[in-house]
Write an enzyme that holds these catalytic residues in place. Structure first.
Site, mmCIF file in Angstrom:
data_model
loop_
_atom_site.group_PDB
_atom_site.id
_atom_site.type_symbol
_atom_site.label_atom_id
_atom_site.label_comp_id
_atom_site.label_asym_id
_atom_site.label_seq_id
_atom_site.Cartn_x
_atom_site.Cartn_y
_atom_site.Cartn_z
ATOM 1 N N GLY A 22 3.673 -9.644 -29.304
ATOM 2 C CA GLY A 22 4.358 -9.965 -30.546
ATOM 3 C C GLY A 22 4.228 -8.932 -31.632
ATOM 4 O O GLY A 22 5.193 -8.611 -32.327
ATOM 5 N N LYS B 161 8.141 -8.508 -31.409
ATOM 6 C CA LYS B 161 8.787 -9.755 -31.826
ATOM 7 C C LYS B 161 9.932 -9.545 -32.812
ATOM 8 O O LYS B 161 10.832 -10.366 -32.877
ATOM 9 C CB LYS B 161 7.773 -10.737 -32.397
ATOM 10 C CG LYS B 161 7.221 -10.384 -33.755
ATOM 11 C CD LYS B 161 6.248 -11.447 -34.223
ATOM 12 C CE LYS B 161 5.539 -11.004 -35.481
ATOM 13 N NZ LYS B 161 4.461 -11.897 -35.826
ATOM 14 N N GLU C 212 -0.313 -14.788 -19.521
ATOM 15 C CA GLU C 212 1.056 -15.199 -19.204
ATOM 16 C C GLU C 212 1.576 -14.440 -17.980
ATOM 17 O O GLU C 212 2.184 -15.027 -17.087
ATOM 18 C CB GLU C 212 1.982 -14.943 -20.398
ATOM 19 C CG GLU C 212 1.720 -15.842 -21.575
ATOM 20 C CD GLU C 212 2.463 -15.416 -22.828
ATOM 21 O OE1 GLU C 212 3.305 -14.479 -22.767
ATOM 22 O OE2 GLU C 212 2.198 -16.002 -23.896
#
Length: 191
Positions: free
Chosen positions: A41, A45, A107
């Protein structure tokens, strides 16, 4: 289950501890995502991740991006892990600081362990520059999971992009084309 009106849904969600139907209600309110966008991020992002999310949304491909798909009060890991388990394709946006993030590596490992199709985008970084940093904060098992997932992603055909010189609209088209091509394959591979 019939689709709930927004007012009724909000009321039911507020009282889900009484009703005990939270997961069923959330499935009604939020359709599962097709594409999970894994990214760092801090670096991506405000550019590639958000642009990609918006572009895939316009194509009705139901992407998941943490900052755009979640709302205040959501359980971070529950939502992210649920999106990964439910998605068909993952897009991993690798950037120079990607490997410094436990969330990114976690992730990626989950995407690989659940055998999702993953499309790597190497943004301002070469695959050979990506390495899991050995920190005392990670267990030996986690470090092994992260290294394995990262190696698997680095050995997957992906896209390279230089943010200072690259054509952003071409990148979005190329990524969305790759997602569209991989969605039917991902559907066929489901048990």
């Amino acid at each position: 289950m019939q689709r709930l009106s927004a007012a009724v849904a909000k009321s039911v969600i507020r009282h889900d501890h009484i009703l005990g139907h939270n997961s069923q209600i959330m499935q009604t309110l939020r359709p599962p995502c097709n594409v999970f966008i894994n990214h760092r991020g801090v670096e991506t992002k405000r550019n590639i991740a958000s642009l990609l999310y918006d572009f895939l949304t316009l194509l009705d491909l139901r992407p998941f991006l943490d900052r755009k798909s979640m709302k205040p009060g959501d359980k971070l890991l529950d939502e992210i892990n649920g999106a990964i388990y439910g998605c068909k394709v993952g897009v991993a946006v690798f950037s120079p600081l990607y490997c410094e993030s436990w969330f990114c590596l976690q992730e990626l490992a989950l995407l690989m362990e659940t055998k999702k199709k993953v499309i790597p985008i190497f943004c301002d970084v070469k695959p050979s520059q990506l390495h899991v940093v050995d920190e005392v904060t990670h267990s030996a098992g986690d470090l092994q999971r992260y290294r394995h997932a990262l190696e698997e992603a680095k050995n997957t055909v992906g896209l390279s992009f230089c943010s200072s010189k690259g054509d952003w609209s071409k990148l979005l088209r190329d990524v969305s084309d790759a997602v569209v091509q991989n969605l039917p394959e991902a559907e066929e591979e489901k048990p």
